[in-house]
Design an enzyme around this catalytic site. Structure first.
Site, PDB file in Angstrom:
ATOM      1  CG  HIS C  13      81.344  11.767  99.774  1.00 47.21           C
ATOM      2  ND1 HIS C  13      81.234  10.593 100.488  1.00 47.21           N
ATOM      3  CD2 HIS C  13      81.757  12.701 100.679  1.00 47.21           C
ATOM      4  CE1 HIS C  13      81.558  10.802 101.753  1.00 47.21           C
ATOM      5  NE2 HIS C  13      81.892  12.083 101.894  1.00 47.21           N
ATOM      6  CD  GLU C  14      83.631  16.313  99.135  1.00 46.39           C
ATOM      7  OE1 GLU C  14      83.198  17.241  99.859  1.00 46.39           O
ATOM      8  OE2 GLU C  14      84.309  15.364  99.603  1.00 46.39           O
ATOM      9  CG  HIS C  17      79.724  16.450 102.623  1.00 45.88           C
ATOM     10  ND1 HIS C  17      79.209  15.764 103.693  1.00 45.88           N
ATOM     11  CD2 HIS C  17      80.916  15.840 102.333  1.00 45.88           C
ATOM     12  CE1 HIS C  17      80.035  14.777 104.023  1.00 45.88           C
ATOM     13  NE2 HIS C  17      81.078  14.791 103.215  1.00 45.88           N
TER      14      HIS C  17
END
Lengths: 218, 218, 218, 218, 218, 218
Positions: C13-14, C17
């Site tokens: 997820h990170e 980003h």
């Protein structure tokens, strides 16, 4: 302190109110027209004063009042090429009266009933606006009745003021000159102007008791 | 402290306001244009100052004001390939004025009436938003009138700024250089630029009294 | 304390980003990516830091920000067979930005106006949500614009991440190993991976000044 | 103090929860099933306990939780000819989860965005429900997504429980007898019953790690 | 103090409740019927008392309760030519139960889900009515389900009371005479009247355990 | 203090109430009619007094009450060419009763159920209007039922008053003369007028017990 073009606009606006109040049956007599500013709120004013204490208003009297409210902006429109913000309060009051005719007094095609769903809510004093119980479709019908009332009276008032355009202009000049016109002088200016155009001066005074005028309006 | 590309964008934005205010009849004269940040809120500003005290606004003056509000973002759009968040407050104020034209001042096809259903509710000061009495369909008609006003004035303003693109760019350079331009200098820059393009410099000053300009606009 | 499968999901997820922020023009540079939990709220975080103080955001910068918010959940979707609740706050913020583009900044087909009907109501601080003045049909148009913005940027971001899938996986492994990656190392990992695939490593740094990148995006 | 027919209904309801939790991949293991009343609120309960601390939930885990909530009322429907009020809280929680999937987590056909329009309003703590900014038509689409999720999972859960009807009845008898069943005994009852029907007993334990089960479900 | 015609109407109303409670399976037994006024609120009452403590209600029990609420006004309609205001509270309670069947208990065609969108809002105790999250169209479907439940049970109850008209009239006379009828005497009056009409007296007592009666009703 | 034309209008209005109350079965007897102003609120009044204490109202009694409320404005309409604002409170009360017939007492085609969705909310005493749970379409059906009731009773009442026009005028003259008419004198005036027109005087007294009159009305 007020710019000359604004001062003239105010005079035209007030003379519109005054003339329509004068010529519309079921209207209270005009007591005074002024363009001396009164504090913050009013740049000019037209004061009507009923001949007696009144406790009721008929549909025709409400209509006459709406016509008088609309007259200021109509007079501006006739004399200038754009209306102004000066009619905001007049339009609010005219719309409020038309809304009350439909929602409170049963004076529309929607029938003899009330559409204020929680009349008691207005007594609460806590600023809580009342909740609408009736449906969207009913709200739309109410809107259409209100708009119909306003539009019809707008046209009638415009026709009246166009008929009296010469008097409107004459009266405006006098008001700009004198700043205040009281009811006697108002009558004189109107009668003088009508005499000079060959119109009998006493038409309005004949119409000015309620029962007569109603028979003619309907 | 402000990045050069943002500083240029701010200058373009303010010059957009200033030029449209300068060239639009019924607009108050521009007193000062600045890109010196004023506290937290404003990165630049364009100051207009009416020549006299004013108590009323005509429809044309309201339209001129909306055009001036829209001019900042239109100027950005012309000079950059994306508009910015800097127009948020301008858009709010332009929309508020257009909404007031329709809902308060009777200046749309919906007629000479008020659509603020509970005008007194706004005096309560308790933050309670006013309740809508009118129907969805009426709300939709109001939306369409507001959008029609904004879109029409947007197109007019865009056309005006495209005509004056050379002046906009010239004025932006000067503002970036000097940070503040007062009204005399504004006039000089515009006249100089127009002279160099063969356009008579005094067009606007001729138009700048209300009655004349109105006759031309309508 | 965090289950291995959740830890991997957070890292993916990170990195989603971080990669989208890295490769999207108009995005602020990534300062740090971490999967060390920060208190109750955040299991991991990606920190972007603008190179200078900023006072305005362009439409493209807002879009880049929305893309970066959407990238976490898209990366999850690519690496696992079901998305998770971890994107709730990202989706709120992406939607809020898209809504502001339409309602506050005039950045949609609905035109250059504001749809926050009572902007002052938000200053009241009494938690009273603002009243909607505009109609249902306008609300629907706003919804469609917001959804159009989100869907378009979702597709763009997905395409970008699918192109960079190898880097995403490589970066995830490194983050799981080291727990924190700072901007220098981020660049190294990306450049190393791109070099090994024959892609020139400096594409993004070339694009990273606003005016250039805008010309390419439009 | 509880009537025998109510006691049986409660046992059936709880065994429904327990069996669906047991057989649904992505469900937390069942720790205890009880029909000993706990204070005012609960007549019986099924306690699930995650094997580790959890910070995220995947869409499949949310779906498994909804299925487990729906299982109590489905089991009642299978064993009695009318459902009861005992499922009220289960239905609230199942609906809340389905609503969050659509409105908060982007797990529906409406796309990866948030439909909670004023997320901050929920922090105000003054009991003011949040204002809806989106339109009626969007609200309808949200309703349809929520109902689609519930209906689909209802059918899946019903099919599962009908397949396991013999175990449900066997487990109910045991629970009525012993009042509490802990996880070891639950497993024994299920395995014994499945053995007697020729079904391999270890199916579920094989499925019980997330990645495996997901591959099978999709 | 109560006018004879009102006293008779009250007696008919209460006997309607009592008879429908007596003859409807899944109804709690009638403990007492009275037309002695109890304070301000109740002019008469019918007291049902469950045989045991109850913790759950089945759909059939809720339906039986709605039928009993509707029975008072149906009995009035049969014996007089206009219903009265006396049923206001009965109708509120019948409608509340039907609404709960649809919105809270999943007992309608709208499926096994909850339509109370903010269940927690009701715990706030500040009188704030809960906000509706679902759409108009869903609200309409809920309305139709509620009305379908009420109308269906109304017809069933009317048929039942028309079948028992002779008993209703006999029981009313007795109640007017004695003011209070306890459950034993209620049974006697009914059995005596049924005997005189050749109907076996013990039908209802046979039906009065839940499982039997359910098999018959469905 | 009251203008003669208003005084006559008030007398006509009150005599409308009194006559309709007198001639409508299921109406309480008229105790007194007065045009002596009572404080601020009432310019005149018609006092009805039930013969006994009453605890219930039948549909027919509610209809009679609505007819009596409508009678004042109908009488005005017959005698003058415009209705007045004096009926505002009458219309509110007539509409409230018709609304209660539909929403509280199950006395319309919408069936025997309640449409007050949160009856308890009205006990909160904090002025919070109750929230509507039912749909727009149901609200529209309620509106149509209410309007149907009012319109039907309006026509019946108008027919009745047109039949009794001579009595209305006779009674008005007497009320203007005497300011107060008590019930005995009311009866005398009506009987005298009917005698002089060849109508039997005791029709109404025959109809005045409830059971008889109901049989005739339906």
């Amino acid at each position: 302190m007020i710019r000359p073009d604004e001062r003239r606009r105010i005079a035209v606006h007030e003379c519109g109110h005054a003339l329509v109040a004068y010529f519309t049956p079921n209207s209270d007599p005009v007591h005074k027209v002024s363009i001396i500013p009164r504090g913050l709120a009013a740049l000019g004013y037209t004061l009507q004063r009923p001949e007696d204490d009144r406790y009721l208003m008929t549909r025709k009297e409400l209509e006459a009042r709406i016509q008088t409210f609309l007259a200021g902006t109509i007079a501006e429109e006739m004399e200038f090429d754009a209306v102004s913000t000066g009619a905001q309060n007049d339009l609010e009051r005219a719309t409020d009266l038309a809304r009350a005719m439909v929602m409170d007094f049963g004076m529309s095609r929607l029938g003899r009933m009330s559409f204020r769903d929680n009349p008691r809510a207005t007594f609460l004093g806590n600023g809580m606006p009342q909740q609408r119980l009736h449906s969207e479709e009913t709200a739309r019908e109410i809107d259409q009745e209100i708009r119909g009332i306003i539009d019809g009276l707008f046209q009638q008032t415009k026709t009246l003021l166009e008929d009296k355009k010469a008097i409107l202009e004459r009266l405006t000049e006098r008001l700009l000159e004198k700043e205040i016109i009281e009811n006697e002088e108002l009558k004189e200016v109107i009668e003088a102007q009508e005499a000079s155009s060959g119109i009998p001066a006493d038409v309005h005074s004949l119409e000015n008791t309620e029962s007569d005028s109603q028979a003619k309006l309907q």
